[in-house]
Structures are given as C-alpha cells and as structure tokens.
Design a protein around this motif. Sequence first.
Motif, mmCIF file in Angstrom:
data_model
loop_
_atom_site.group_PDB
_atom_site.id
_atom_site.type_symbol
_atom_site.label_atom_id
_atom_site.label_comp_id
_atom_site.label_asym_id
_atom_site.label_seq_id
_atom_site.Cartn_x
_atom_site.Cartn_y
_atom_site.Cartn_z
ATOM 1 N N THR A 16 28.208 31.814 50.252
ATOM 2 C CA THR A 16 28.737 30.965 49.183
ATOM 3 C C THR A 16 29.786 31.739 48.398
ATOM 4 O OG1 THR A 16 27.107 31.728 47.581
ATOM 5 C CG2 THR A 16 26.477 29.853 48.987
ATOM 6 N N HIS A 17 30.529 31.024 47.561
ATOM 7 C CA HIS A 17 31.520 31.696 46.711
ATOM 8 C C HIS A 17 30.836 32.704 45.788
ATOM 9 C CE1 HIS A 17 33.780 27.701 47.346
ATOM 10 N NE2 HIS A 17 34.196 28.576 48.230
ATOM 11 N N LYS A 18 29.667 32.339 45.263
ATOM 12 C CA LYS A 18 28.947 33.253 44.379
ATOM 13 C C LYS A 18 28.517 34.508 45.127
ATOM 14 C CE LYS A 18 25.043 33.525 41.171
ATOM 15 N NZ LYS A 18 23.902 32.790 40.547
ATOM 16 N N GLN A 19 28.035 34.344 46.348
ATOM 17 C CA GLN A 19 27.637 35.510 47.140
ATOM 18 C C GLN A 19 28.835 36.413 47.430
ATOM 19 O OE1 GLN A 19 25.818 33.248 50.358
ATOM 20 N NE2 GLN A 19 23.803 34.109 49.864
ATOM 21 N N ALA A 34 31.538 36.731 45.534
ATOM 22 C CA ALA A 34 31.907 37.402 44.285
ATOM 23 C C ALA A 34 30.949 38.545 43.990
ATOM 24 C CB ALA A 34 31.913 36.400 43.140
ATOM 25 N N THR A 35 29.663 38.318 44.225
ATOM 26 C CA THR A 35 28.669 39.374 44.011
ATOM 27 C C THR A 35 28.921 40.541 44.949
ATOM 28 O OG1 THR A 35 27.021 37.750 43.303
ATOM 29 C CG2 THR A 35 26.202 39.894 44.043
ATOM 30 N N PRO A 93 35.801 40.786 41.326
ATOM 31 C CA PRO A 93 35.199 39.498 41.694
ATOM 32 C C PRO A 93 36.056 38.303 41.301
ATOM 33 C CG PRO A 93 34.093 40.418 39.773
ATOM 34 C CD PRO A 93 35.021 41.490 40.294
ATOM 35 N N ILE A 119 36.181 34.311 42.322
ATOM 36 C CA ILE A 119 35.892 33.276 41.328
ATOM 37 C C ILE A 119 36.682 33.603 40.058
ATOM 38 C CG2 ILE A 119 34.122 32.183 39.906
ATOM 39 C CD1 ILE A 119 32.115 32.677 42.097
ATOM 40 N N GLY A 132 35.529 30.000 36.333
ATOM 41 C CA GLY A 132 34.375 29.693 37.156
ATOM 42 C C GLY A 132 34.682 28.944 38.440
ATOM 43 N N PRO A 187 36.346 28.636 42.306
ATOM 44 C CA PRO A 187 36.706 29.511 43.422
ATOM 45 C C PRO A 187 38.221 29.571 43.588
ATOM 46 C CG PRO A 187 35.857 27.419 44.234
ATOM 47 C CD PRO A 187 35.622 27.436 42.754
#
Length: 288
Positions: free
Chosen positions: A39-42, A44-45, A54, A58, A62, A64
Amino acid sequence: MRPNNKFQRQPKSFWASVRSLSQEIGYTERGKDRLIVPTHKQMATAFTHLELNPETIISRSGDPTELAVLLQEYFQYRATVLIADVKPRLMDGERAKQVFEALHTQLKPRCPLPMNKQKGAMAAPAFLTGIINMLIEQHSVGLPCDFDPRKLTTVTKDGKPVRTLSRRVDGAFPQSINPIAVWEIKEYYYTTTFGSRVADGVYETLLDGLELEELKEHEQVDVKHYLMVDAFLTWWTMGKSYLCRMIDMLHMGYVDEVLFGYEVVEEMPRIVNEWVTLYKQGAAEDHG
C-alpha cells in the motif's frame, strides 16, 4: 513475455525505488503462494526505515504522489502477470520431457541437443535447451545459428572489434560475431535447493544487458537479448523473488523478452521469424 509499454520507459530512479521497496518490504509473503503489492502507507513507512523521504510517497496533505501511484500500479502488474501468465507456463521435468519428445518426433531435428549436467538416473537431455534449439532450426529457414558459442560475443566495425561482452552466452543468431540476437537459458529441473549458482544466473543476464545497453547507446548497434528460464520448483516454489527481478529487468530494458517454460513453444516461432527478417534486411543493405 514482452514488456508493458507503460512501465518500459520509466527513468532509472523509478527502478531504484522498485528495488529499495522490494528489499525493505519483500517480494512474497512467507509460506503463502502470493506476491506482495504494498500500500502507499507501507511504501512511505519503508522509505522512513530506509532513511529516505516519505513525502516522496505521501505528500504532507496525506495524498499519494504520482510516483507512489505508479509504483503501486507496477507492483500490482508484476504480481498479476506472474500469477496469471508465468506460473501456469513453468514446467516440471516430466512435462518438459513430454514437450521435448513430442517436438523431437515431429521435427526430426539435426541441431545439437545437449545433455544436462546431472549424473545417474537424472542424466537426460537438457529439455528446455533442446526445445529452443529445435524451434530455432525449424523456423530459421536454413540460416546459420550458433547453438553453443565457444567464444565471447563481439561486435565489429571495419574489421575491428568495438565491443566484446564479458561472458559467453548460451546461443547466438546467426553467429557470435556481429549477432542479431543472443540468449541465455536457465533450466534447473532437478535442482532441489535455491543456491547462489541459480541466483547468479539472473545477475549474469543483467550484466549482459548492461553491456548491450551501452553498445546501443554509444555505437547504435542493437543486439536482441533474451532470457529463457524453466523449472517450476526452482523458480516458483523457491525463487519467486527472482521471477520478480526478471520482470523488473525486462522493463528496465536489459532484455528484450523473457520466456518462461512452455512460453518458448508459443513465442519462439514469432521471435525467430523476426530474426530472419532482420537478417534478410541486413543482407539486402550489404548488397544495396
């Protein structure tokens, strides 16, 4: 398999992100027959863990970024094509033997059909290599082919070498001097562990691709480059991450096509016909 045009023209920085994210997040879920689409969050992390920015993935609002959207599209494409197209075409030793013997009976080949490097009960023809050789012989309309080059590939101009590749390839058409096409074959039907020798085969092809890219950029000489691989246990059960790397390498432009297992039967006739056309065009120009 030919590259998807959408991902073929991406800059090297895009592929740097693909490699970094694949390294950090992984290619597959351990113990599961699936490939990771982060995912986009993964993503960025992962960039944070890699001490990268990051906000490349993103934005502060907030959302992408365009890069993040394209990366996720590529990871989804890579996973889908491997599941839908590659997995069902990879053969085990028994299926490869059946295809080899059927072609042998049908074509009655005169081309070389080398043996594998196994001993005892596992000693047998190198099935994928034999299949490829028979199909080239069938469709090359009597033109020469070097099925087992014993010399380094060299491109010449005015009788002088301008580039010589670092490694010997597994085949060259019509010969290893000024070839139209070269190829690598990686078949491991009786390998029971995924070791460094198998992994090195992928990186060897990458090296060839880098040298051929430099040749095209600086000498305007385009040598077609192919990778052909098979063995379900080796590449799917144990080596899915390397299949991902092959898809990456294809879209980075370091190989023109990658053929997986039975795909050689489906695509080699077309590919060899393309070589024959290029050969005839070159012959016509030489006599023009």
